[in-house]
Design a protein around this motif. Sequence first.
Motif, PDB file in Angstrom:
ATOM      1  N   ALA A 196      61.766 118.277  62.287  1.00 48.61           N
ATOM      2  CA  ALA A 196      61.692 117.797  64.140  1.00 48.61           C
ATOM      3  C   ALA A 196      61.074 119.108  64.693  1.00 48.61           C
ATOM      4  O   ALA A 196      60.198 118.858  65.695  1.00 48.61           O
ATOM      5  N   ALA A 197      61.712 120.281  64.460  1.00 46.04           N
ATOM      6  CA  ALA A 197      61.149 121.545  65.041  1.00 46.04           C
ATOM      7  C   ALA A 197      59.441 121.789  65.006  1.00 46.04           C
ATOM      8  O   ALA A 197      58.776 121.984  65.607  1.00 46.04           O
ATOM      9  N   ILE A 198      59.120 121.355  63.755  1.00 45.23           N
ATOM     10  CA  ILE A 198      57.579 121.762  63.279  1.00 45.23           C
ATOM     11  C   ILE A 198      56.851 120.594  64.044  1.00 45.23           C
ATOM     12  O   ILE A 198      55.891 120.772  64.499  1.00 45.23           O
ATOM     13  N   LEU A 199      57.235 119.325  64.033  1.00 43.77           N
ATOM     14  CA  LEU A 199      56.764 118.296  64.631  1.00 43.77           C
ATOM     15  C   LEU A 199      56.560 118.692  66.212  1.00 43.77           C
ATOM     16  O   LEU A 199      55.487 118.407  66.798  1.00 43.77           O
ATOM     17  N   ALA A 255      56.645 121.619  67.763  1.00 43.40           N
ATOM     18  CA  ALA A 255      55.877 122.439  68.076  1.00 43.40           C
ATOM     19  C   ALA A 255      54.303 122.311  67.607  1.00 43.40           C
ATOM     20  O   ALA A 255      53.391 122.944  68.024  1.00 43.40           O
ATOM     21  N   ASN A 256      54.086 121.242  67.072  1.00 37.15           N
ATOM     22  CA  ASN A 256      52.433 120.820  66.768  1.00 37.15           C
ATOM     23  C   ASN A 256      52.061 119.408  67.269  1.00 37.15           C
ATOM     24  O   ASN A 256      51.391 118.714  66.683  1.00 37.15           O
ATOM     25  N   SER A 257      52.991 119.151  68.337  1.00 33.09           N
ATOM     26  CA  SER A 257      52.388 118.070  69.147  1.00 33.09           C
ATOM     27  C   SER A 257      52.187 118.113  70.707  1.00 33.09           C
ATOM     28  O   SER A 257      52.265 119.150  71.110  1.00 33.09           O
ATOM     29  N   PRO A 258      52.005 117.084  71.203  1.00 37.73           N
ATOM     30  CA  PRO A 258      51.743 117.215  72.494  1.00 37.73           C
ATOM     31  C   PRO A 258      52.995 117.628  73.519  1.00 37.73           C
ATOM     32  O   PRO A 258      53.118 117.920  74.490  1.00 37.73           O
ATOM     33  N   LEU A 259      54.260 117.721  72.574  1.00 39.14           N
ATOM     34  CA  LEU A 259      55.542 118.140  73.473  1.00 39.14           C
ATOM     35  C   LEU A 259      55.523 119.743  73.100  1.00 39.14           C
ATOM     36  O   LEU A 259      56.557 119.923  73.440  1.00 39.14           O
ATOM     37  N   GLN A 260      54.492 120.433  72.674  1.00 38.07           N
ATOM     38  CA  GLN A 260      54.709 121.773  71.992  1.00 38.07           C
ATOM     39  C   GLN A 260      55.182 122.589  73.448  1.00 38.07           C
ATOM     40  O   GLN A 260      55.831 123.734  73.386  1.00 38.07           O
ATOM     41  N   HIS A 261      54.441 122.449  74.619  1.00 37.52           N
ATOM     42  CA  HIS A 261      54.539 123.348  75.795  1.00 37.52           C
ATOM     43  C   HIS A 261      55.865 122.854  76.253  1.00 37.52           C
ATOM     44  O   HIS A 261      56.910 123.796  76.520  1.00 37.52           O
ATOM     45  N   ASN A 289      64.398 127.557  66.394  1.00 43.53           N
ATOM     46  CA  ASN A 289      63.814 128.818  65.783  1.00 43.53           C
ATOM     47  C   ASN A 289      62.656 128.447  64.657  1.00 43.53           C
ATOM     48  O   ASN A 289      61.623 129.215  64.134  1.00 43.53           O
ATOM     49  N   ALA A 290      62.958 126.887  64.058  1.00 47.14           N
ATOM     50  CA  ALA A 290      61.996 126.895  62.967  1.00 47.14           C
ATOM     51  C   ALA A 290      60.526 126.205  63.345  1.00 47.14           C
ATOM     52  O   ALA A 290      59.781 125.836  62.535  1.00 47.14           O
ATOM     53  N   GLY A 291      60.284 126.039  64.705  1.00 45.66           N
ATOM     54  CA  GLY A 291      59.119 125.378  65.097  1.00 45.66           C
ATOM     55  C   GLY A 291      58.071 126.234  64.841  1.00 45.66           C
ATOM     56  O   GLY A 291      57.874 127.170  66.029  1.00 45.66           O
ATOM     57  N   VAL A 292      57.329 126.115  64.027  1.00 44.90           N
ATOM     58  CA  VAL A 292      55.942 126.964  63.729  1.00 44.90           C
ATOM     59  C   VAL A 292      54.885 126.229  64.211  1.00 44.90           C
ATOM     60  O   VAL A 292      54.453 125.271  64.074  1.00 44.90           O
ATOM     61  N   ALA A 293      54.038 126.896  65.137  1.00 48.02           N
ATOM     62  CA  ALA A 293      52.963 126.511  65.923  1.00 48.02           C
ATOM     63  C   ALA A 293      51.859 126.632  64.992  1.00 48.02           C
ATOM     64  O   ALA A 293      51.031 127.928  64.883  1.00 48.02           O
ATOM     65  N   LEU A 294      51.410 125.759  63.948  1.00 46.75           N
ATOM     66  CA  LEU A 294      50.515 126.011  63.087  1.00 46.75           C
ATOM     67  C   LEU A 294      48.984 126.040  63.691  1.00 46.75           C
ATOM     68  O   LEU A 294      48.179 126.693  63.004  1.00 46.75           O
TER      69      LEU A 294
END
Length: 413
Positions: free
Chosen positions: A35-38, A40-46, A280-285
């Motif tokens: 969930a965190a990775i998604l 951080a790499n979706s329109p919800l990242q901001h 903390n696991a949201g990596v912005a790829l």
Amino acid sequence: MSLERHWANRLATKISKMLGGEAAGGILLIAVAIAAILAANSPLQHAYHDLFHDKLPWTPVYKLDTLHLWINDGLMAIFFFVVGLEIKREILDGELSDARRRRLPVLAAAAGMLAPAVVYLAVAGTAQPMQRGWAIPAATDIAFAVGVLALLGKRVPASLRLFLLTVAIVDDLGAVTIIAIFYTAEIKLAWGVGGLLFLIALIAANRYRLHSYLLFGVLGLGLWFCVLNSGIHATIAGVLAAFCVPLSVSKGGDSMLLRLEHALVPWNSYLIVPVFGFANAGVALGGIGMEGLLDPIPLGVMLGLFLGKQVGILAAIVASDRIGFAPKPEGASWSQLWGMSVLCGIGFTMSLFIGALAFPRYPILVEEAKLGVLVGSLLSSLLGYAILRLSTTPAPGEKAMESPAEPGDPKLP
């Protein structure tokens, strides 16, 4: 009032059973990481970034002015408090209380921290700031590893599960020591003295058997606040406070430490750790890309967890058994011990936490470290599960593996 009858312990037990026990904890962490990775790499990242890093309109503690800081320095202090309770119980009344039984877990845990650090430094190099990440692959995530092990149920001998738990407990103690020594900023003397006074008060409360939850809570909060402002990482206060909690059992079967541990473990597993993981696991790829996994830091972290952990732990077990220092766990085959060693490469919570401490001034390096932690932990969980699945077959009519008594269980001495 006995442990099992106290309302907090009854509630904790119900929560644990409702969520499905140990396997559920590991599954929940996997879901949180995804969930965190998604996010951080979706329109919800901001929105995801702003939620945790924007300044709060008001905060009772001026140093904690974002939700991310409250999670990492506040909630995680509770996490480390529970870790401290577990370590103290194991040392005084558990597997680590017997010199003969603790030889192998201590040796395996030490080798399992040294080898990943060597692998990381060999890949990432010793130049600054990369060198500061050497401890990231040295830690094992207990909840995640035990959760994967629980998925195998009765296929796994009880001795193997107990050995994994003991190694992970020693591993946690090593990680706490590393944080205190190597990731402490310049200490502010006045706040340090204040923290020392609160610590002395906690020790005195234990010494004079002042078993008041309110007293320990107030003194523990004071210790945390002073440590937070001293330059030492605030989570160390959680461990120090836990070491002061009395373990002694009263005539009525009550123990302050066992009651607190039993009540807090489910909240730790199903609230604090998942919240920390999501934050903390949201990596912005987008800024790194999967090809970035070949950069020195993520590659060093990944190989440290995936290769360093299994090589260090398994080599220590083999050497110890061969020279007669300590025999391997009874009933566990070498292939099962290999699978268990691989599972110890699941870093997640502790590795993400150390990664944030290692590169506070380099956000991009923190993101790279996250990528290495996530990939290394994923590979370790998949390979470890596969090895144990293929190397164990339940006997017909075999009873389900009995889990060791939980803290506060009447089966405990």
